[in-house]
Design an enzyme around this catalytic site. Structure first.
Site, PDB file in Angstrom:
ATOM      1  N   HIS A   1       2.671   3.551  -8.908  1.00 49.32           N
ATOM      2  CA  HIS A   1       2.477   2.121  -9.203  1.00 49.32           C
ATOM      3  C   HIS A   1       3.695   1.564  -9.951  1.00 49.32           C
ATOM      4  O   HIS A   1       4.150   0.458  -9.678  1.00 49.32           O
ATOM      5  CB  HIS A   1       1.212   1.914 -10.038  1.00 49.32           C
ATOM      6  CG  HIS A   1      -0.053   2.234  -9.295  1.00 49.32           C
ATOM      7  ND1 HIS A   1      -0.283   1.805  -8.011  1.00 49.32           N
ATOM      8  CD2 HIS A   1      -1.160   2.949  -9.651  1.00 49.32           C
ATOM      9  CE1 HIS A   1      -1.473   2.233  -7.599  1.00 49.32           C
ATOM     10  NE2 HIS A   1      -2.022   2.942  -8.583  1.00 49.32           N
TER      11      HIS A   1
ATOM     12  N   ASP B   1       0.833  -1.214   0.000  1.00 51.70           N
ATOM     13  CA  ASP B   1       0.000   0.000   0.000  1.00 51.70           C
ATOM     14  C   ASP B   1       0.866   1.263   0.000  1.00 51.70           C
ATOM     15  O   ASP B   1       1.965   1.270   0.562  1.00 51.70           O
ATOM     16  CB  ASP B   1      -0.914  -0.030   1.228  1.00 51.70           C
ATOM     17  CG  ASP B   1      -2.047   0.981   1.120  1.00 51.70           C
ATOM     18  OD1 ASP B   1      -2.341   1.452   0.006  1.00 51.70           O
ATOM     19  OD2 ASP B   1      -2.638   1.301   2.169  1.00 51.70           O
TER      20      ASP B   1
ATOM     21  N   LEU C   1      11.171 -20.010  -5.455  1.00 51.91           N
ATOM     22  CA  LEU C   1      10.222 -19.145  -4.744  1.00 51.91           C
ATOM     23  C   LEU C   1       8.858 -19.265  -5.413  1.00 51.91           C
ATOM     24  O   LEU C   1       8.747 -19.128  -6.629  1.00 51.91           O
ATOM     25  CB  LEU C   1      10.683 -17.679  -4.815  1.00 51.91           C
ATOM     26  CG  LEU C   1       9.674 -16.647  -4.290  1.00 51.91           C
ATOM     27  CD1 LEU C   1       9.505 -16.766  -2.783  1.00 51.91           C
ATOM     28  CD2 LEU C   1      10.124 -15.223  -4.646  1.00 51.91           C
TER      29      LEU C   1
HETATM   30  C1  FPP Z   1      -1.891   0.154  -3.342  1.00 54.59           C
HETATM   31  O1  FPP Z   1      -1.437   1.474  -3.386  1.00 54.59           O
HETATM   32  C2  FPP Z   1      -1.389  -0.588  -4.456  1.00 54.59           C
HETATM   33  C3  FPP Z   1      -2.133  -1.082  -5.466  1.00 54.59           C
HETATM   34  C4  FPP Z   1      -3.586  -0.925  -5.564  1.00 54.59           C
HETATM   35  C5  FPP Z   1      -1.511  -1.804  -6.565  1.00 54.59           C
HETATM   36  C6  FPP Z   1      -0.299  -2.595  -6.187  1.00 54.59           C
HETATM   37  C7  FPP Z   1       0.514  -2.694  -7.385  1.00 54.59           C
HETATM   38  C8  FPP Z   1       1.852  -2.611  -7.397  1.00 54.59           C
HETATM   39  C9  FPP Z   1       2.697  -2.588  -6.194  1.00 54.59           C
HETATM   40  C10 FPP Z   1       2.503  -2.568  -8.674  1.00 54.59           C
HETATM   41  C11 FPP Z   1       3.200  -3.847  -8.945  1.00 54.59           C
HETATM   42  C12 FPP Z   1       2.276  -4.868  -9.234  1.00 54.59           C
HETATM   43  C13 FPP Z   1       2.036  -5.293 -10.460  1.00 54.59           C
HETATM   44  C14 FPP Z   1       2.781  -6.407 -10.993  1.00 54.59           C
HETATM   45  C15 FPP Z   1       1.039  -4.637 -11.304  1.00 54.59           C
HETATM   46  P1  FPP Z   1      -2.520   2.637  -3.454  1.00 54.59           P
HETATM   47  O2  FPP Z   1      -2.666   3.064  -4.859  1.00 54.59           O
HETATM   48  O3  FPP Z   1      -3.774   2.186  -2.789  1.00 54.59           O
HETATM   49  O4  FPP Z   1      -1.816   3.741  -2.619  1.00 54.59           O
HETATM   50  P2  FPP Z   1      -2.531   4.871  -1.781  1.00 54.59           P
HETATM   51  O5  FPP Z   1      -3.116   4.195  -0.569  1.00 54.59           O
HETATM   52  O6  FPP Z   1      -1.401   5.761  -1.451  1.00 54.59           O
HETATM   53  O7  FPP Z   1      -3.562   5.506  -2.660  1.00 54.59           O
END
Ligand code: FPP
Length: 256
Positions: free
Chosen positions: A51, A34, A145
């Site tokens: 992202h 997150d 893994l």
């Molecule tokens: C949460 O951050 C993250 C996500 C919804 C997506 C997780 C994706 C990645 C870590 C990219 C790598 C993964 C792949 C392979 C696509 P958020 O956007 O909710 O952050 P915020 O809480 O700051 O809004």
């Protein structure tokens, strides 16, 4: 499929760089990645840049799990709720998933990573689903893994699906008894032990529909670091913290 070559830093041999004890490492780690959006916004950048940077962070942690010989890593890449984000962000995340699973696939395969998608894959755009399935098939016999990628995943939906299967089995007269194991075997993680440690970055302290059944006795570690800044050193901090915990699984310590 022949045995894969592994890179020199990879593998299970003793590693002098290791800062965490090689004893008592978790067997299965889950991560709620997150904070991508906030990381970007804080820098005056579009959320999607966060992202992209998050995908880099994931790469580093996958590599670190390999180095430490942690056998299973489950990451929350996209939740069932994430479909409700603005379409442009959803499209970007799907593109990013496709890109990562295309550009990184050979390297991950060479490193002996087995990619296992978990979630409602039928929800994914076809090119993404095809690539996810191709990655899973290509890497199916890798053993260094196991990387469970939770995509369009929701834990309540997963449990609901298990209950529906139970009802089907009951209707067919194939069910005499339901135990915890019966249910565990109907989850996406059927072949895995429960996660020993669940890490959430980004400062929030909740599970957000991630591995609810499987986390019954997981140790939880919350980090205020936004996911794109979650380096292998931050990961090691979580592991060291985990190693200090006493896990009693609801029992008492008989030496007390
Ligand atoms: C949460 O951050 C993250 C996500 C919804 C997506 C997780 C994706 C990645 C870590 C990219 C790598 C993964 C792949 C392979 C696509 P958020 O956007 O909710 O952050 P915020 O809480 O700051 O809004």
């Amino acid at each position: 499929m022949g045995k894969k070559l592994v890179l020199p830093w990879w593998g299970r041999k003793k590693n002098t760089e290791l800062e965490v004890s090689p004893k008592g490492l978790p067997h299965h780690v889950g991560i709620i990645m997150d904070g991508n959006g906030r990381w970007a916004t804080a820098r005056g950048l579009p959320r999607v840049v966060g992202h992209r940077q998050g995908a880099e962070a994931l790469r580093e942690i996958v590599r670190e799990c390999g180095r430490l010989a942690i056998p299973i890593l489950t990451v929350y890449a996209f939740s069932t709720e994430n479909w409700q984000r603005p379409q442009a962000e959803v499209d970007f995340l799907m593109e990013l998933l496709l890109e990562v699973l295309t550009d990184e696939l050979e390297t991950l395969h060479g490193e002996g990573v087995r990619i296992v998608p978990i979630g409602q894959l039928g929800d994914l755009p076809k090119p993404v689903r095809d690539q996810v399935e191709y990655a899973a098939t290509l890497t199916a016999s890798n053993e260094n893994l196991k990387l469970n990628m939770a995509i369009s995943y929701g834990s309540r939906q997963e449990i609901l699906k298990a209950v529906e299967s139970l009802i089907d089995m009951a209707v067919r007269g194939e069910l005499t008894q339901v135990t915890e194991m019966t249910i565990a075997k109907l989850l996406y993680t059927a072949e895995d032990p429960d996660p020993d440690l669940i890490i959430r970055t980004g400062g929030e302290r909740r599970l957000s529909n991630f591995l609810l059944w499987q986390s019954a006795y997981s140790e939880l570690y919350f980090s205020d670091v936004m996911w794109p800044d979650f380096t292998k050193e931050e990961f090691q901090k979580a592991l060291v913290d985990y190693q200090k915990r006493e896990r009693r699984f609801g029992k008492i310590d008989e030496n007390e």
